[in-house]
Motif scaffolding. Sequence first.
Motif, PDB file in Angstrom:
ATOM      1  N   GLU A 346       1.264  -1.517   0.060  1.00 55.01           N
ATOM      2  CA  GLU A 346      -0.275  -0.110  -0.579  1.00 55.01           C
ATOM      3  C   GLU A 346       0.965   1.153  -0.004  1.00 55.01           C
ATOM      4  O   GLU A 346       0.275   2.212  -0.225  1.00 55.01           O
ATOM      5  N   ASP A 349       1.938   1.947  -3.489  1.00 53.50           N
ATOM      6  CA  ASP A 349       1.271   2.061  -3.864  1.00 53.50           C
ATOM      7  C   ASP A 349       1.224   3.362  -3.903  1.00 53.50           C
ATOM      8  O   ASP A 349       0.823   4.881  -4.692  1.00 53.50           O
ATOM      9  N   SER A 350       1.081   4.144  -2.612  1.00 56.58           N
ATOM     10  CA  SER A 350       0.532   5.870  -2.223  1.00 56.58           C
ATOM     11  C   SER A 350       2.008   6.532  -3.013  1.00 56.58           C
ATOM     12  O   SER A 350       1.889   7.620  -3.054  1.00 56.58           O
ATOM     13  N   LEU A 382      -1.668   4.468  -6.744  1.00 51.60           N
ATOM     14  CA  LEU A 382      -2.833   5.194  -6.407  1.00 51.60           C
ATOM     15  C   LEU A 382      -3.428   6.331  -6.820  1.00 51.60           C
ATOM     16  O   LEU A 382      -4.142   6.590  -7.645  1.00 51.60           O
ATOM     17  N   ASP A 385      -5.593   4.981  -9.561  1.00 51.95           N
ATOM     18  CA  ASP A 385      -6.129   3.914  -9.129  1.00 51.95           C
ATOM     19  C   ASP A 385      -5.946   2.439  -9.552  1.00 51.95           C
ATOM     20  O   ASP A 385      -7.038   1.923  -9.117  1.00 51.95           O
ATOM     21  N   TYR A 389      -3.609  -2.494  -5.300  1.00 52.59           N
ATOM     22  CA  TYR A 389      -4.181  -2.732  -4.617  1.00 52.59           C
ATOM     23  C   TYR A 389      -5.169  -2.452  -6.090  1.00 52.59           C
ATOM     24  O   TYR A 389      -5.071  -0.769  -6.728  1.00 52.59           O
ATOM     25  N   TYR A 391      -8.608   0.819  -6.290  1.00 50.72           N
ATOM     26  CA  TYR A 391      -8.722   1.616  -5.309  1.00 50.72           C
ATOM     27  C   TYR A 391     -10.357   2.568  -6.471  1.00 50.72           C
ATOM     28  O   TYR A 391     -10.811   2.565  -7.508  1.00 50.72           O
ATOM     29  N   LYS A 392     -11.061   3.236  -5.372  1.00 49.74           N
ATOM     30  CA  LYS A 392     -12.264   4.088  -6.369  1.00 49.74           C
ATOM     31  C   LYS A 392     -11.875   5.323  -5.350  1.00 49.74           C
ATOM     32  O   LYS A 392     -12.709   5.514  -4.430  1.00 49.74           O
ATOM     33  N   LYS A 396      -8.366   2.999  -0.705  1.00 49.59           N
ATOM     34  CA  LYS A 396      -8.547   1.278  -1.255  1.00 49.59           C
ATOM     35  C   LYS A 396     -10.011   0.471  -1.408  1.00 49.59           C
ATOM     36  O   LYS A 396     -10.675   0.718  -0.334  1.00 49.59           O
ATOM     37  N   HIS A 397     -10.050  -0.360  -1.568  1.00 48.93           N
ATOM     38  CA  HIS A 397     -10.956  -1.371  -2.194  1.00 48.93           C
ATOM     39  C   HIS A 397     -10.466  -2.495  -2.152  1.00 48.93           C
ATOM     40  O   HIS A 397     -10.698  -2.947  -0.811  1.00 48.93           O
TER      41      HIS A 397
END
Lengths: 504, 401
Positions: A346, A349-350, A382, A385, A389, A391-392, A396-397
């Motif tokens: 995560e 991603d960010s 991120l 999206d 992961y 994302y919406k 995070k989904h």
Amino acid sequence: MNLNNIKLFVDEHNVANLSLQSNSILINEEFINDFIEAINFICNNKKIKGVIISSDQGKYDYDYDLNFLLSLTNAKAIFDFITKFSKTLRKLETIGKPIVSLIEGEIKLCGLEIILHSHYRIALDDSKTNFYFKNIKYSLIPSIGGSQRLPRLVGINESINLFLSNKILSAEEALKIKLIDEIVKEKEQLINAARHYIVNNPVSLQKWDNKKIQSNKLNPFSSQNLGYFISKNASLHANTADHYPSVKVLISSIYEGLNTDVNSGLKIEARHITWLIQNIETRSMIETTILHKSTEKIQEDIIQKFKSSFEENYAAEGVRLLINGVSAPLIENAGKRLDFNAGPLEIADSNEIQCVINHLDSTDAAVASLIRSMQKINRNGLSNDKGFYDYKKGIKHNIWPDLINLIPPSKIQPSIEEVETRLLYSSINNIFYNFIKHSAIKDPKICDLMLIKKIGFPFWTGGAFNWVKKYGIDFFNKKSNEYSKVFGSRFVVNPDILKILKSF
Amino acid sequence: MNEALIFDTVRTPRGKGKKSGSLNEVAPVQLAAKVLKSLESRNNLNTEDVDDVVLGCVHPIGEQGADIARTAVLEANWHQTVSGVQVDRFCASGLEAVNIAAAQVMSGQSSLSVGGGVESMSRVPLGSSGGAWMADPTVAYNSYFVPQGISADLLATKYNYSRNDVDSYAVSSQKRASEAWKDNRFKNSIIPVKDQNDLPILEVDEYMRPDTTMQSLGALDPSFEKMGEHGFDDIAILKYPEIESIKHVHHAGNSSGIVDGSAGVLIGNKEMADKYNLKARARIRSFASIGSEPTIMLTGPADSAEKALKKANMNVSDIDLFEMNEAFAAVVLRFMEALKVDHSKVNVNGGAIALGHPLGATGAIILGTVLDELERRDLSTGLITLCVGAGMGTATIIERV
């Protein structure tokens, strides 16, 4: 009676006026001995009709002498120290004569504990009178009856919320939750209100000692409280994983104490705090934060350098674990259990998954290849999206379901503890590397403070240096060497670091 | 060792476990006393010959408190020499009571005993006895306590049972229970509950919904999702870190029904069979209880079944019919998968999803159900098992004689 920490005189109405001297900010052995002497005087003087407690500067800015508490390593010594003070307060509380506290100015947790044993609390309602709570998560729980008296006074839920918050309550707010009994507008009214209470209540006792008042409100097994404890246990445990023992100890002390009376509750609390003071995580956190050291002198760009390197390295180690066949949920949960801000994937991603590339060496071809394949299909992180992961709109989904097709997890998975250890060792060695490289921070203690306060390194460790010192330098070095042979040179401990650790 | 022989099994119908349920007006001690009276009259007992009455009850407080077994003995007007003891092994209490009664007979310490149970869930609600397990912070932390519904969803997540899987199972339970009632297959054990004027209060299991379909179940929201969001999902994942997130698949339609009911099993030795000219319907081959991982909590039935099989020197294939309590659909799915048992042999007349699960009584109820069915089909062996709170399992193997 004039003691170093306490002034005591009996006035013309036979009321004992006990004034705490604000030169004694820290509660230590000397303070307690003075306190005991004053209380014994009051208890032995039959003429005394009541007691008014105040603080000579109007402040109850008291704190435990944490250095002194940590210097006590023997369980019996800690327990004796805690109970000595606690018993004295209890003796005064049960004397049968009215005890009134006058409150103005700043009041901190330890000061609050002192006034909680009085039967009637009167505060000056001005802007300077404030009750300061400090989240006990990173330090100690109340130790002289706070965990027993506060819930009995303001309720279970309110007391736990206060202990786990950094709230500042005004006099009016304190009155509203019944933490205090009366507020007055003028300073002069304080003493008059106190005398008024004493005259009208010649016999006085705490409501928890009054057998005529039977309330089911505090019964942990009333249907409302049972549900509260069941769900609070879970939410606190979930928020602290298996770290920050003071949180568990706080709710235990409250629950266990409420299943019995105050006398047993005080013993229960003292046993819990005695255990807590000896706990390695508690000691680490206090040691790193105790000395009012400041990270203000560290330049912002140095903090940023440490932070980005720390996060990128952590993310890269996560991806390497993935390449080694460890399942993505196990990697992410290991990071969360360690109390990093998020799992390594995560974090990747960010920061955009490209960040991982900055931390690769020649043995990491498979990692680079995975990152490139993901970038090719626009899974950059991120920002769009899609990364490790789905994302919406930035929320995070779930872990990208096709990741297991790209990197199938091994049939046999390591234990979560193995994954946690590797993430932690990788992070610590990254920090040590930067400590030598940037050399801007000379003091490892300041570095530790920066790590837990500014970087997002798990607070419970008390920082990288402190953690290694606590868990054993030789052990750390040996395990790092083993890792370096299998996973690469990033695990090699710099010899200068070993020297620093040994003199730390 | 003496043989523990089963002479008779009785049970009340199961009433909906809420205020509007038919048995809500009946005190639990009366439900239990009716079971005892029925055993007495059906078998022409001189109750002085009964050594002990062991009753399961999971919430022994209030009107179920103060040893409801002895209280029921007195209320049933049994001889004063008959002792009574209440036992609690959560959901397996009724079966545990049977096992204890059997153990008394096997060891020669009793000649004739009753094992059974009672629970009025409409009057003494689920959870009303509290407990350190969930409330005491130290215990809850150390055992990674989660409520059973979260465990059931964790089990479904870990073993990949989809919402479709658990709902399909629930539909089949309803169908089987409905067919069983149409065919009157419970008639040998069921005793209608009547009032003091002999007017009927409840004669059938009233919880059933025979018209249940995949569509009607599909409309139900998962029951434990909200609960999970308040920290319990995180606790489950702390213990099972290989799981990304808990899939909440259980709801009121695929979990056991909350009901009121009572049951009893008359167990004795050969001398008693001869004295009363009682037909021994079956004997207890073996029984076992086990402990298992408490957070997932509900995997115990397979372990306890294996332990009981081993004690009886039997294999899974030696068992003709299984009763595996339908606490949650995923529990039965996992049991069948772990033991490689076909659904055609398990809960053939439906189970607690359709009929309900009066906690303290169910174990004794389903023992009666499987024995009746073994007789109807003329088969020989049955295994009864239940998942149990805090990570346990209890199983009993019976064999017709």
